[in-house]
Design a protein around this motif. Structure first.
Motif, PDB file in Angstrom:
ATOM      1  N   MET A 159      76.968  46.585  24.372  1.00 43.20           N
ATOM      2  CA  MET A 159      75.927  47.399  23.750  1.00 43.20           C
ATOM      3  C   MET A 159      75.567  46.895  22.353  1.00 43.20           C
ATOM      4  O   MET A 159      74.479  47.170  21.856  1.00 43.20           O
ATOM      5  CB  MET A 159      76.365  48.865  23.685  1.00 43.20           C
ATOM      6  N   ASP A 160      76.477  46.157  21.717  1.00 43.08           N
ATOM      7  CA  ASP A 160      76.193  45.634  20.385  1.00 43.08           C
ATOM      8  C   ASP A 160      75.501  44.285  20.438  1.00 43.08           C
ATOM      9  O   ASP A 160      74.766  43.916  19.514  1.00 43.08           O
ATOM     10  CB  ASP A 160      77.489  45.499  19.585  1.00 43.08           C
ATOM     11  N   ASP A 161      75.736  43.539  21.502  1.00 42.98           N
ATOM     12  CA  ASP A 161      75.188  42.190  21.632  1.00 42.98           C
ATOM     13  C   ASP A 161      73.773  42.263  22.193  1.00 42.98           C
ATOM     14  O   ASP A 161      73.477  41.810  23.297  1.00 42.98           O
ATOM     15  CB  ASP A 161      76.093  41.359  22.535  1.00 42.98           C
ATOM     16  N   MET A 162      72.895  42.892  21.412  1.00 44.54           N
ATOM     17  CA  MET A 162      71.485  43.052  21.784  1.00 44.54           C
ATOM     18  C   MET A 162      70.637  42.741  20.556  1.00 44.54           C
ATOM     19  O   MET A 162      71.053  43.011  19.424  1.00 44.54           O
ATOM     20  CB  MET A 162      71.224  44.486  22.270  1.00 44.54           C
ATOM     21  N   PRO A 163      69.452  42.195  20.735  1.00 41.95           N
ATOM     22  CA  PRO A 163      68.691  41.688  19.589  1.00 41.95           C
ATOM     23  C   PRO A 163      67.980  42.739  18.756  1.00 41.95           C
ATOM     24  O   PRO A 163      67.584  42.451  17.620  1.00 41.95           O
ATOM     25  CB  PRO A 163      67.674  40.748  20.236  1.00 41.95           C
ATOM     26  N   HIS A 164      67.776  43.936  19.283  1.00 39.17           N
ATOM     27  CA  HIS A 164      66.975  44.924  18.550  1.00 39.17           C
ATOM     28  C   HIS A 164      67.758  46.209  18.341  1.00 39.17           C
ATOM     29  O   HIS A 164      68.522  46.647  19.198  1.00 39.17           O
ATOM     30  CB  HIS A 164      65.664  45.195  19.283  1.00 39.17           C
ATOM     31  N   MET A 165      67.542  46.793  17.161  1.00 45.15           N
ATOM     32  CA  MET A 165      68.327  47.963  16.753  1.00 45.15           C
ATOM     33  C   MET A 165      67.444  48.894  15.933  1.00 45.15           C
ATOM     34  O   MET A 165      66.527  48.454  15.239  1.00 45.15           O
ATOM     35  CB  MET A 165      69.532  47.503  15.929  1.00 45.15           C
ATOM     36  N   ALA A 405      79.467  49.431  32.047  1.00 37.70           N
ATOM     37  CA  ALA A 405      78.262  49.691  32.837  1.00 37.70           C
ATOM     38  C   ALA A 405      77.061  48.965  32.252  1.00 37.70           C
ATOM     39  O   ALA A 405      76.210  48.439  32.985  1.00 37.70           O
ATOM     40  CB  ALA A 405      77.999  51.204  32.906  1.00 37.70           C
ATOM     41  N   ILE A 406      76.994  48.910  30.923  1.00 33.88           N
ATOM     42  CA  ILE A 406      75.911  48.182  30.263  1.00 33.88           C
ATOM     43  C   ILE A 406      75.981  46.703  30.593  1.00 33.88           C
ATOM     44  O   ILE A 406      74.954  46.053  30.845  1.00 33.88           O
ATOM     45  CB  ILE A 406      75.963  48.416  28.744  1.00 33.88           C
ATOM     46  N   GLN A 407      77.187  46.149  30.625  1.00 35.81           N
ATOM     47  CA  GLN A 407      77.327  44.738  30.996  1.00 35.81           C
ATOM     48  C   GLN A 407      76.836  44.498  32.417  1.00 35.81           C
ATOM     49  O   GLN A 407      76.200  43.466  32.703  1.00 35.81           O
ATOM     50  CB  GLN A 407      78.790  44.291  30.865  1.00 35.81           C
ATOM     51  N   THR A 408      77.106  45.444  33.309  1.00 34.80           N
ATOM     52  CA  THR A 408      76.592  45.338  34.680  1.00 34.80           C
ATOM     53  C   THR A 408      75.071  45.272  34.689  1.00 34.80           C
ATOM     54  O   THR A 408      74.463  44.465  35.410  1.00 34.80           O
ATOM     55  CB  THR A 408      77.073  46.539  35.517  1.00 34.80           C
ATOM     56  N   ALA A 409      74.437  46.103  33.876  1.00 39.77           N
ATOM     57  CA  ALA A 409      72.974  46.092  33.782  1.00 39.77           C
ATOM     58  C   ALA A 409      72.476  44.792  33.164  1.00 39.77           C
ATOM     59  O   ALA A 409      71.441  44.239  33.589  1.00 39.77           O
ATOM     60  CB  ALA A 409      72.496  47.294  32.977  1.00 39.77           C
ATOM     61  N   LYS A 410      73.167  44.290  32.146  1.00 42.98           N
ATOM     62  CA  LYS A 410      72.762  43.031  31.524  1.00 42.98           C
ATOM     63  C   LYS A 410      72.871  41.871  32.509  1.00 42.98           C
ATOM     64  O   LYS A 410      72.014  40.975  32.531  1.00 42.98           O
ATOM     65  CB  LYS A 410      73.606  42.760  30.275  1.00 42.98           C
ATOM     66  N   ASP A 411      73.901  41.878  33.337  1.00 39.47           N
ATOM     67  CA  ASP A 411      74.035  40.844  34.363  1.00 39.47           C
ATOM     68  C   ASP A 411      72.881  40.921  35.355  1.00 39.47           C
ATOM     69  O   ASP A 411      72.335  39.892  35.782  1.00 39.47           O
ATOM     70  CB  ASP A 411      75.368  41.002  35.096  1.00 39.47           C
ATOM     71  N   PHE A 412      72.498  42.136  35.714  1.00 30.20           N
ATOM     72  CA  PHE A 412      71.343  42.312  36.610  1.00 30.20           C
ATOM     73  C   PHE A 412      70.067  41.796  35.955  1.00 30.20           C
ATOM     74  O   PHE A 412      69.282  41.070  36.565  1.00 30.20           O
ATOM     75  CB  PHE A 412      71.201  43.793  36.965  1.00 30.20           C
ATOM     76  N   LEU A 548      70.672  52.891  17.899  1.00 26.68           N
ATOM     77  CA  LEU A 548      70.100  52.471  19.182  1.00 26.68           C
ATOM     78  C   LEU A 548      70.081  50.960  19.224  1.00 26.68           C
ATOM     79  O   LEU A 548      69.694  50.309  18.243  1.00 26.68           O
ATOM     80  CB  LEU A 548      68.687  53.034  19.347  1.00 26.68           C
ATOM     81  N   THR A 549      70.475  50.379  20.344  1.00 26.01           N
ATOM     82  CA  THR A 549      70.343  48.943  20.556  1.00 26.01           C
ATOM     83  C   THR A 549      69.578  48.705  21.845  1.00 26.01           C
ATOM     84  O   THR A 549      69.635  49.523  22.775  1.00 26.01           O
ATOM     85  CB  THR A 549      71.721  48.260  20.613  1.00 26.01           C
ATOM     86  N   ALA A 550      68.862  47.587  21.907  1.00 30.50           N
ATOM     87  CA  ALA A 550      67.984  47.355  23.057  1.00 30.50           C
ATOM     88  C   ALA A 550      67.720  45.871  23.247  1.00 30.50           C
ATOM     89  O   ALA A 550      67.833  45.066  22.314  1.00 30.50           O
ATOM     90  CB  ALA A 550      66.666  48.109  22.887  1.00 30.50           C
ATOM     91  N   MET A 551      67.324  45.530  24.463  1.00 33.25           N
ATOM     92  CA  MET A 551      66.946  44.166  24.793  1.00 33.25           C
ATOM     93  C   MET A 551      65.958  44.191  25.950  1.00 33.25           C
ATOM     94  O   MET A 551      65.840  45.187  26.662  1.00 33.25           O
ATOM     95  CB  MET A 551      68.179  43.340  25.180  1.00 33.25           C
ATOM     96  N   GLY A 552      65.226  43.099  26.102  1.00 36.68           N
ATOM     97  CA  GLY A 552      64.273  42.994  27.199  1.00 36.68           C
ATOM     98  C   GLY A 552      62.856  43.261  26.741  1.00 36.68           C
ATOM     99  O   GLY A 552      62.601  43.598  25.576  1.00 36.68           O
ATOM    100  N   PRO A 553      61.882  43.120  27.636  1.00 41.87           N
ATOM    101  CA  PRO A 553      60.473  43.270  27.275  1.00 41.87           C
ATOM    102  C   PRO A 553      60.165  44.654  26.709  1.00 41.87           C
ATOM    103  O   PRO A 553      60.471  45.663  27.324  1.00 41.87           O
ATOM    104  CB  PRO A 553      59.738  43.021  28.598  1.00 41.87           C
ATOM    105  N   GLY A 554      59.588  44.673  25.510  1.00 41.12           N
ATOM    106  CA  GLY A 554      59.262  45.922  24.826  1.00 41.12           C
ATOM    107  C   GLY A 554      60.299  46.348  23.820  1.00 41.12           C
ATOM    108  O   GLY A 554      60.042  47.241  22.993  1.00 41.12           O
ATOM    109  N   SER A 555      61.483  45.731  23.826  1.00 37.10           N
ATOM    110  CA  SER A 555      62.560  46.172  22.936  1.00 37.10           C
ATOM    111  C   SER A 555      62.270  45.871  21.478  1.00 37.10           C
ATOM    112  O   SER A 555      62.865  46.490  20.588  1.00 37.10           O
ATOM    113  CB  SER A 555      63.887  45.523  23.341  1.00 37.10           C
ATOM    114  N   GLU A 556      61.331  44.951  21.212  1.00 34.05           N
ATOM    115  CA  GLU A 556      61.001  44.629  19.824  1.00 34.05           C
ATOM    116  C   GLU A 556      60.357  45.803  19.091  1.00 34.05           C
ATOM    117  O   GLU A 556      60.277  45.810  17.860  1.00 34.05           O
ATOM    118  CB  GLU A 556      60.057  43.421  19.779  1.00 34.05           C
TER     119      GLU A 556
END
Length: 581
Positions: A159-165, A405-412, A548-556
């Motif tokens: 959950m911390d290893d995400m580019p946007h916060m 669970a977040i890692q599972t989603a990141k792998d997906f 809040l942390t986020a990644m993927g399209p729109g997370s910026e």
């Protein structure tokens, strides 16, 4: 007339007139997704007749702007007010809208922003809600699951290893401190509301189901973008506030039987959690319904595969089921510490419960079959529940489970860059890591064992197993994770090895609570005089901002500080749910 004058002030008089200023719904500064559905209501004090009032939107008849006819109810519910309603309203054109309600010479007004969205950027959205997830929970989970050496962590949480916060503020319309219902409703509707409310504004209606509704993310995803798949996954009762926020419209979050019906009305493709008794017909042993509706049979008739164990869930996902209803416990699913390590709670009664990671993987297997994409909400509910019961170790282990669970989603999501992943709490708890308890420190009081500053030596939990859990929690030097808001209770400074902490019991008067004397007998136990009202039996939420942390399209779009309603705006913008459809 004095009340009506106060109403005209609007939300600018936040403290003095905040509750009264909500007489126009949606309230001022509401952000409304273009094309979404909502109920428009104006409440007029004094129960005037229809001919005495006037309502306009941008100077026009509201019916012409909102696309539905109006209804006027004099003395609504027999009360001292009249109500102007337009149910199922929609505004297609983005822009600023000024609403005015006039009674004689007195006028109230609110302003709305209707926002559109550009073309769709994300095919899927996965919203992870750590219920009660505060900064200390993240820190402790990282320390136990990754380890720390000479002041540096040995790894990062998923959950911390995400580019946007961003920092997220959570206060509602009636209180600076929110509950899970109001907080989740902000995420799933984009509207602020009040404590205990789901998908509604809090008006004067007597029935909890008659308050002005706002469309939820689950309903929007089903209705737009060609019909997306929707998943709701939790380890609480599925009717509880956070999962219910995806589908529900009620002033009272405890309306579990009605919420089950709302799940059936919306029909998310994946529904997983505990809380089976509210699905069972009244005549079924163990049922909590007041009618003979059997909602398990209703879902099965609609093509759902019903599962009640981890094995059944995994088999259904692998078999290609497109709709799954999973109810794995009569109450909440057991948390990670009990499920994985201690085998306490209800593990003996429900030995094949899935954990949140397994639920998430199964949900992704099912939802990803929809070519139009999906919205999935995953809640780690018991972080909050264990924080209420002042049980830090269980809250920490459930934060580690959330991270897995977040890692599972990141792998997906790594397979294609088309999934927005968001991780956030719904509200905070007053909890901090202040040091470590060290059994080897001399002294005969618990406070003697507490090391702060230079004496806060690193904890000696064993190295985590493959899932990130230290398999021994009752070690000689452990985190001192303390709560700031609490009732009278006895602090032991140790993990609760025999089951979840029960800090209080009812007093002789049957109304207030006192410390649970069982814990006061523990060696070195310290009696804490509570700082909460005597009617409180557990810890409480706080108004602290969330990370809040986020990644993927729109997370910026996540940056700086934002209101919790903006999470909805980011999700719907990424999915293009306000584009012309």
């Amino acid at each position: 007339m004095k009340t009506w004058t106060a109403l005209g002030v609007g939300l600018l008089g936040l403290v003095a007139t905040g509750a009264q200023a909500q007489t126009i719904y949606p309230i001022t500064r509401a952000e409304i997704l273009a094309g979404s559905k909502f109920d428009f209501k104006v409440e007029f004090p004094g129960a005037p007749a229809q001919g005495a009032v006037k309502v306009t939107i941008n100077g026009q008849d509201p019916a012409s702007v909102l696309g539905q006819s109006a209804k006027f109810v004099e003395k609504e519910d027999g009360g001292e007010h009249s109500a102007y309603w337009i149910r199922g309203a929609q505004i297609a054109k983005p822009g600023m809208y000024n609403v005015e309600a006039t009674l004689g010479e007195k006028k109230a007004s609110v302003k709305w922003e209707v926002f559109g969205t550009p073309e769709r950027k994300a095919k899927n959205v996965i919203l992870f809600v750590g219920d009660g997830l505060s900064v200390a929970h993240r820190t402790a989970a990282r320390m136990l699951s990754k380890g720390i050496t000479e002041g540096r962590y040995n790894g990062e949480l998923a959950m911390d290893d995400m580019p946007h916060m961003a920092l997220v503020s959570t206060s509602g319309t009636d209180s600076i401190v929110t509950d899970s219902a109001n907080a989740m409703s902000a995420y799933t509707t984009g509207h602020k509301s009040c404590v205990n409310a789901l998908g509604v504004y809090c008006a004067k209606n007597k029935s909890t189901l008659d308050h002005p509704k706002v469309e939820t993310l689950g309903e929007l995803a089903k209705r737009r973008n060609g019909g997306m798949a929707v998943g709701v996954v939790t380890n609480s009762e599925i009717e509880d506030a956070t999962p219910a926020g995806m589908v529900a419209h009620t002033r009272r979050r405890a309306d579990y039987n009605d919420i089950v019906k709302m799940f059936h009305d919306v029909k998310p493709d994946v529904i997983m959690g505990g809380g089976s008794p509210n699905f069972l017909a009244k005549s079924t042993p163990g049922s909590k319904r007041t009618d003979e509706d059997d909602y398990i049979k209703k879902f099965e008739a609609d093509g759902y595969k019903f599962v009640s164990t981890k094995q059944e869930m995994q088999a259904a996902a692998q078999a290609g089921s497109s709709k799954v209803l999973g109810l794995f416990n009569t109450s909440n699913i057991d948390g990670a510490l009990d499920l994985k390590i201690l085998k306490k709670g209800t593990v003996s009664k429900f030995p094949d419960q899935p954990d949140l990671v397994e639920q998430t993987k199964a949900a992704l297997d099912v939802l990803s079959k929809n070519q139009n994409g999906f919205v999935l909400m995953v809640e780690s509910a018991r972080i909050d529940k264990y924080s209420h019961s002042l049980d830090p170790e269980r809250a920490i282990y459930d934060t580690i489970m959330l991270d897995n669970a977040i890692q599972t989603a990141k792998d997906f999501a790594a397979k294609k860059d088309d999934t927005l992943i968001i991780v956030v709490g719904d509200h905070a708890h007053g909890v901090s890591i202040v040091g470590t308890y060290d059994d080897d420190t001399p002294g005969n009081q618990l406070r003697d064992k507490l090391g702060i500053y230079a004496d806060a030596k690193f904890p000696n939990y064993p190295a985590p197993n493959a899932e990130g859990y230290p398999e021994k929690v009752d070690v000689s030097r452990r985190l001192a994770m303390l709560f700031t808001a609490y009732p009278d209770y006895c602090e032991t400074g140790r993990p609760y090895m025999n089951g979840e902490n029960v800090p209080t019991v009812k007093a002789a008067d049957g109304k207030t609570y006192v410390a649970n004397e069982e814990y006061c007998k523990e060696p070195l136990a310290a009696r804490r005089i509570g700082n909460l009202p005597l009617e409180s039996n557990s810890g409480v939420h706080t108004a602290d901002d969330l990370v809040l942390t986020a990644m993927g399209p729109g997370s910026e779009q996540f940056k700086a500080r934002m209101e919790n309603t903006r999470v909805f705006r980011v999700m719907t913008t990424a999915l293009g749910l306000g584009a012309g459809q």
